[in-house]
Write an enzyme that holds these catalytic residues in place. Structure first.
Site, PDB file in Angstrom:
ATOM      1  CD  GLU A  50      -2.944  -0.781   2.435  1.00 59.84           C
ATOM      2  OE1 GLU A  50      -2.753   0.179   3.209  1.00 59.84           O
ATOM      3  OE2 GLU A  50      -3.802  -1.651   2.645  1.00 59.84           O
ATOM      4  CG  ASP A  61      -3.749   9.360   7.397  1.00 58.78           C
ATOM      5  OD1 ASP A  61      -4.334   8.267   7.255  1.00 58.78           O
ATOM      6  OD2 ASP A  61      -3.313  10.028   6.442  1.00 58.78           O
TER       7      ASP A  61
END
Length: 279
Positions: A50, A61
């Site tokens: 990824e 995040d």
């Protein structure tokens, strides 16, 4: 699901183990080091990579990945350069699936049609776009699927049985089960809860289910991998990169080897796991 992604899951399932999915931020701490990290990930045993696309407002995040994005943006990383990373890696590795993970805004600005064409040319196999819900599938998900690029959805403990079919409707490649609510990099979930969650998702889809958020060590990877088709590791890798940098955020001789050593340990943990179906 792309042929490359499908083949990777089939090959790994034949070994009786889950896949190891590794995440890091493209361009952190710089372009050349990122390319070296991608190669090191594969050499160390990553099955799927990824590749994060930095964005100035990364709402999902955790602090470590936010800082990684800031370092990447400061170094001049962009969506175009992230696609270039994928292209350069793909020129040397035709087998390892690449998934781009990020937010819709950079793609929208880049242009959806142009982005998908360039992603396909670069050898990208899948997308995770965390801020595009199923209700917006016409924006990117459906066009991506039409191009042969997988669109990977996130499911969480709060995704109930009424919502889950909608989430999975156009999902392709694999399902990314976020094993806790909140932001990336939180504490490890209780492995005893993972098996039930994976089974619940599999009642709605034949796709592989990969579990992430909180996996930091080989023991974590082995525990989670016992009941999942894949184990996703991100924050631990990002933290390893950060710990190797100079005070100015530059790479050192320890940056790439440190990532490789960490991922070798994680890969050993994954290879020690056994899928519940094979037990």
């Amino acid at each position: 699901m792309t042929a490359r992604m499908e083949q990777r899951f089939a090959d790994v399932a034949a070994e009786g183990r889950p896949v190891l999915v590794t995440y890091f931020m493209g361009g952190d701490p710089d372009f050349d080091t990122s390319l070296a990290i991608m190669k090191a990930l594969r050499q160390a045993g990553a099955d799927i990579i990824e590749l994060g696309v930095p964005f100035s407002d990364p709402m999902a995040d955790g602090p470590a990945i936010q800082l990684a994005g800031q370092r990447a943006l400061k170094a001049g990383q962009s969506l175009a350069k992230t696609l270039e990373l994928a292209r350069l890696f793909r020129a040397e590795d035709q087998r390892t699936p690449i998934v781009l993970m990020g937010y819709y805004n950079p793609i929208y600005i880049y242009g959806v049609e142009r982005f998908l064409a360039d992603a396909l040319e670069a050898g990208v196999d899948g997308l995770i776009v965390v801020d595009l819900p199923p209700e917006m599938d016409d924006e990117l998900c459906i066009p991506a699927l039409e191009k042969g690029i997988s669109f990977i959805r996130l499911a969480t403990p709060t995704t109930d049985d009424r919502r889950l079919p909608k989430v999975l409707e156009n999902t392709s490649g694999f399902v990314y089960y976020v094993s806790m609510t909140g932001i990336t990099g939180s504490a490890l979930p209780d492995p005893s809860l993972i098996a039930g969650a994976v089974a619940r998702i599999k009642a709605h889809t034949p796709l592989p289910v990969c579990v992430g958020f909180g996996v930091k060590t080989a023991d974590h990877a082995r525990a989670i991998g016992a009941s999942a088709d894949g184990v996703v590791v991100g924050t631990a890798i990002v933290n390893q990169i950060a710990s190797s940098l100079t005070e100015e955020g530059r790479a050192t001789e320890a940056t790439v080897p440190g990532v490789e050593a960490l991922v070798r340990g994680l890969a050993a943990g994954v290879r020690a796991a056994r899928l519940a179906a094979a037990e």
